[in-house]
Design a protein around this motif. Structure first.
Motif, mmCIF file in Angstrom:
data_model
loop_
_atom_site.group_PDB
_atom_site.id
_atom_site.type_symbol
_atom_site.label_atom_id
_atom_site.label_comp_id
_atom_site.label_asym_id
_atom_site.label_seq_id
_atom_site.Cartn_x
_atom_site.Cartn_y
_atom_site.Cartn_z
ATOM 1 N N ALA A 56 0.674 -1.190 -0.112
ATOM 2 C CA ALA A 56 0.037 -0.115 0.086
ATOM 3 C C ALA A 56 0.889 1.224 0.025
ATOM 4 O O ALA A 56 1.959 1.302 0.566
ATOM 5 C CB ALA A 56 -0.827 0.063 1.345
ATOM 6 N N VAL A 57 0.445 2.387 -0.434
ATOM 7 C CA VAL A 57 1.133 3.705 -0.419
ATOM 8 C C VAL A 57 0.236 4.631 0.061
ATOM 9 O O VAL A 57 -0.970 4.516 0.120
ATOM 10 C CB VAL A 57 0.998 4.275 -1.999
ATOM 11 C CG1 VAL A 57 1.832 5.430 -2.091
ATOM 12 C CG2 VAL A 57 1.825 3.136 -2.768
ATOM 13 N N ALA A 58 0.847 5.216 1.124
ATOM 14 C CA ALA A 58 0.013 6.057 2.130
ATOM 15 C C ALA A 58 0.721 7.665 2.229
ATOM 16 O O ALA A 58 1.987 7.598 2.038
ATOM 17 C CB ALA A 58 0.159 5.410 3.492
ATOM 18 N N TRP A 59 -0.153 8.461 2.492
ATOM 19 C CA TRP A 59 0.107 9.874 2.413
ATOM 20 C C TRP A 59 -0.888 10.525 3.230
ATOM 21 O O TRP A 59 -1.992 9.992 3.315
ATOM 22 C CB TRP A 59 0.392 10.487 1.025
ATOM 23 C CG TRP A 59 -0.702 10.475 0.176
ATOM 24 C CD1 TRP A 59 -1.822 11.442 0.068
ATOM 25 C CD2 TRP A 59 -1.536 9.367 -0.672
ATOM 26 N NE1 TRP A 59 -2.703 11.207 -0.844
ATOM 27 C CE2 TRP A 59 -2.384 10.119 -1.222
ATOM 28 C CE3 TRP A 59 -0.737 8.356 -0.939
ATOM 29 C CZ2 TRP A 59 -3.087 9.264 -2.216
ATOM 30 C CZ3 TRP A 59 -1.538 7.735 -2.025
ATOM 31 C CH2 TRP A 59 -2.732 7.936 -2.755
ATOM 32 N N TYR A 60 -0.630 12.000 3.738
ATOM 33 C CA TYR A 60 -1.616 12.773 4.200
ATOM 34 C C TYR A 60 -2.551 13.256 3.076
ATOM 35 O O TYR A 60 -2.116 13.570 2.164
ATOM 36 C CB TYR A 60 -0.823 13.932 5.363
ATOM 37 C CG TYR A 60 -0.471 13.354 6.443
ATOM 38 C CD1 TYR A 60 -1.171 13.057 7.446
ATOM 39 C CD2 TYR A 60 1.101 13.108 6.685
ATOM 40 C CE1 TYR A 60 -0.664 12.881 8.733
ATOM 41 C CE2 TYR A 60 1.521 12.699 7.694
ATOM 42 C CZ TYR A 60 0.683 12.708 8.865
ATOM 43 O OH TYR A 60 1.342 12.250 9.915
ATOM 44 N N ARG A 61 -3.923 13.261 3.554
ATOM 45 C CA ARG A 61 -4.807 13.914 2.504
ATOM 46 C C ARG A 61 -4.998 15.153 2.651
ATOM 47 O O ARG A 61 -5.218 15.564 3.784
ATOM 48 C CB ARG A 61 -6.160 12.980 2.566
ATOM 49 C CG ARG A 61 -7.030 13.282 1.554
ATOM 50 C CD ARG A 61 -8.320 12.365 1.772
ATOM 51 N NE ARG A 61 -9.290 12.600 2.539
ATOM 52 C CZ ARG A 61 -9.985 13.699 2.566
ATOM 53 N NH1 ARG A 61 -9.945 14.742 1.538
ATOM 54 N NH2 ARG A 61 -10.916 14.203 3.345
ATOM 55 N N ASP A 62 -5.008 15.905 1.567
ATOM 56 C CA ASP A 62 -5.389 17.273 1.585
ATOM 57 C C ASP A 62 -6.919 17.545 1.882
ATOM 58 O O ASP A 62 -7.881 17.184 1.032
ATOM 59 C CB ASP A 62 -5.114 17.722 -0.040
ATOM 60 C CG ASP A 62 -5.414 19.560 0.093
ATOM 61 O OD1 ASP A 62 -5.637 19.774 1.001
ATOM 62 O OD2 ASP A 62 -5.120 19.821 -1.159
ATOM 63 N N GLU A 63 -7.010 18.086 3.006
ATOM 64 C CA GLU A 63 -8.357 18.395 3.423
ATOM 65 C C GLU A 63 -9.337 19.222 2.909
ATOM 66 O O GLU A 63 -10.580 19.174 2.767
ATOM 67 C CB GLU A 63 -8.466 18.708 4.923
ATOM 68 C CG GLU A 63 -7.774 17.894 5.880
ATOM 69 C CD GLU A 63 -8.623 16.642 6.453
ATOM 70 O OE1 GLU A 63 -9.756 16.610 6.384
ATOM 71 O OE2 GLU A 63 -8.304 15.837 7.150
ATOM 72 N N SER A 64 -8.618 19.961 1.744
ATOM 73 C CA SER A 64 -9.323 20.799 0.916
ATOM 74 C C SER A 64 -10.058 20.128 -0.047
ATOM 75 O O SER A 64 -10.702 20.967 -0.822
ATOM 76 C CB SER A 64 -8.330 21.913 0.644
ATOM 77 O OG SER A 64 -7.243 21.662 -0.240
ATOM 78 N N ASP A 65 -9.517 18.989 -0.501
ATOM 79 C CA ASP A 65 -10.056 18.480 -1.991
ATOM 80 C C ASP A 65 -11.248 17.987 -1.685
ATOM 81 O O ASP A 65 -11.962 17.219 -0.697
ATOM 82 C CB ASP A 65 -9.147 17.293 -2.084
ATOM 83 C CG ASP A 65 -9.223 16.717 -3.664
ATOM 84 O OD1 ASP A 65 -10.638 16.737 -4.046
ATOM 85 O OD2 ASP A 65 -8.496 16.090 -4.101
ATOM 86 N N GLU A 66 -12.331 18.362 -2.375
ATOM 87 C CA GLU A 66 -13.911 18.235 -2.032
ATOM 88 C C GLU A 66 -14.300 17.124 -2.848
ATOM 89 O O GLU A 66 -15.319 16.558 -2.539
ATOM 90 C CB GLU A 66 -14.635 19.379 -2.528
ATOM 91 C CG GLU A 66 -14.210 20.771 -2.002
ATOM 92 C CD GLU A 66 -15.330 22.078 -2.475
ATOM 93 O OE1 GLU A 66 -16.010 21.904 -3.263
ATOM 94 O OE2 GLU A 66 -14.767 23.102 -1.829
ATOM 95 N N ASN A 67 -13.544 16.515 -3.873
ATOM 96 C CA ASN A 67 -13.975 15.367 -4.664
ATOM 97 C C ASN A 67 -13.571 14.255 -4.063
ATOM 98 O O ASN A 67 -12.430 13.479 -4.665
ATOM 99 C CB ASN A 67 -13.441 15.440 -6.270
ATOM 100 C CG ASN A 67 -14.137 14.581 -6.933
ATOM 101 O OD1 ASN A 67 -14.995 13.823 -6.683
ATOM 102 N ND2 ASN A 67 -13.763 14.454 -8.118
ATOM 103 N N LEU A 68 -14.286 13.780 -3.041
ATOM 104 C CA LEU A 68 -13.898 12.762 -2.004
ATOM 105 C C LEU A 68 -13.641 11.319 -2.821
ATOM 106 O O LEU A 68 -13.025 10.659 -2.284
ATOM 107 C CB LEU A 68 -14.569 12.703 -0.706
ATOM 108 C CG LEU A 68 -14.598 13.954 0.269
ATOM 109 C CD1 LEU A 68 -15.544 13.828 1.160
ATOM 110 C CD2 LEU A 68 -13.173 14.117 0.517
ATOM 111 N N PHE A 69 -14.827 11.179 -3.663
ATOM 112 C CA PHE A 69 -14.898 9.830 -4.186
ATOM 113 C C PHE A 69 -14.061 9.458 -5.268
ATOM 114 O O PHE A 69 -13.899 8.303 -5.586
ATOM 115 C CB PHE A 69 -16.293 9.605 -4.501
ATOM 116 C CG PHE A 69 -17.258 9.262 -3.352
ATOM 117 C CD1 PHE A 69 -17.460 8.292 -2.589
ATOM 118 C CD2 PHE A 69 -18.202 10.617 -3.074
ATOM 119 C CE1 PHE A 69 -18.107 8.191 -1.516
ATOM 120 C CE2 PHE A 69 -18.901 10.343 -1.992
ATOM 121 C CZ PHE A 69 -18.886 9.365 -1.310
ATOM 122 N N GLU A 70 -13.354 10.406 -5.987
ATOM 123 C CA GLU A 70 -12.815 10.355 -7.101
ATOM 124 C C GLU A 70 -11.043 11.028 -6.959
ATOM 125 O O GLU A 70 -10.703 11.488 -7.653
ATOM 126 C CB GLU A 70 -13.306 10.916 -8.434
ATOM 127 C CG GLU A 70 -14.830 10.287 -8.750
ATOM 128 C CD GLU A 70 -14.259 8.790 -9.121
ATOM 129 O OE1 GLU A 70 -13.279 8.655 -9.717
ATOM 130 O OE2 GLU A 70 -15.236 7.857 -9.245
#
Length: 180
Positions: free
Chosen positions: A2-16
Motif C-alpha cells: 500500500a502507498v500512504a500519504w496525508y490527505r489534503d483536507e481541501s479536496d472536495e471530490n472525495l470519491f474520485e
C-alpha cells in the motif's frame, strides 16, 4: 504494498481522488507508528491455498467476502459507497486482504489528520478496533476483499461523533503516540 500519504483536507471530490504526485509518502512503519494500522503484502493472494494459509497463520475464527462494483451492487452501489465512506470505528479489528481491484482506506492519526492508504491486489490491512476510518474506491470502481475476523465479529460500527466516548476508542487513543 500500500502507498500512504496525508490527505489534503481541501479536496472536495472525495470519491474520485487519484494519486497524482501525492505529498509526503509514509512508509508502512510510519503508518503503524501514527495509527497502529498494520500493512503487509501477500503474493498470489487470489490462490485459495494462499488465502487458507493467511487465515491459518492469523488464527482467524471467521471470514467472508466483500465485493463492491457498479455491476454487482447495481442500484445499491452509491448507497453502499456512502455507507463505507462515512467516518466510523468498530469495536473489533478490521482485517482485509485485497484480492482484486483497488481503492482507498483513510484513517485518522493522533492529531485527527487523515492518512490515505491506497490498497491494491495483495494488500493485507489490519485496522485496530477504535480507529476512525472510511473506505472508498478509485476510478476503477471495483474492489474484492477477503474479510478476516480474529473473533466472531460484533459488527458494531459507530459513526462519528457517537464513537468518541466508547471505551475501545479511548483505548486506541491511549495506545497512540502523540503526533507532532
Amino acid at each position: 504494498m500500500a502507498v500512504a500519504w496525508y490527505r489534503d483536507e481541501s479536496d472536495e471530490n472525495l470519491f474520485e481522488l487519484h494519486m497524482t504526485d501525492p505529498p509526503q509518502i509514509l512508509t508502512p512503519e510510519e503508518v503503524f507508528e501514527k495509527t497502529l494500522v498494520r500493512l503487509s503484502r501477500v503474493e498470489n493472494c487470489d490462490d485459495e491455498e494462499v488465502q487458507a494459509k493467511v487465515r491459518e497463520d492469523g488464527n482467524f475464527m471467521a471470514h467472508d467476502w466483500l465485493e463492491i462494483s457498479k455491476e454487482i451492487l447495481q442500484d445499491e452501489y452509491e448507497k453502499k459507497l456512502e455507507k463505507y465512506y462515512a467516518e466510523h470505528l468498530h469495536t473489533d479489528p478490521e482485517i482485509r486482504l485485497i484480492v482484486a481491484g483497488s481503492g482507498y482506506f483513510e484513517v485518522r492519526n493522533a492529531s485527527d489528520k487523515w492518512i490515505r492508504l491506497r490498497v491494491t491486489k495483495g494488500t493485507l490491512i489490519n485496522l485496530p478496533g477504535g480507529l476512525y476510518h472510511r473506505l472508498t474506491l478509485d476510478s476503477n470502481h471495483y474492489i474484492k476483499m477477503l474479510r478476516l475476523f480474529s473473533e466472531i465479529p460484533a459488527w458494531e460500527a459507530l459513526n462519528r461523533p457517537e464513537g468518541d466516548t466508547h471505551p475501545v476508542r479511548e483505548e486506541h487513543l491511549a495506545a497512540l503516540p502523540s503526533d507532532v
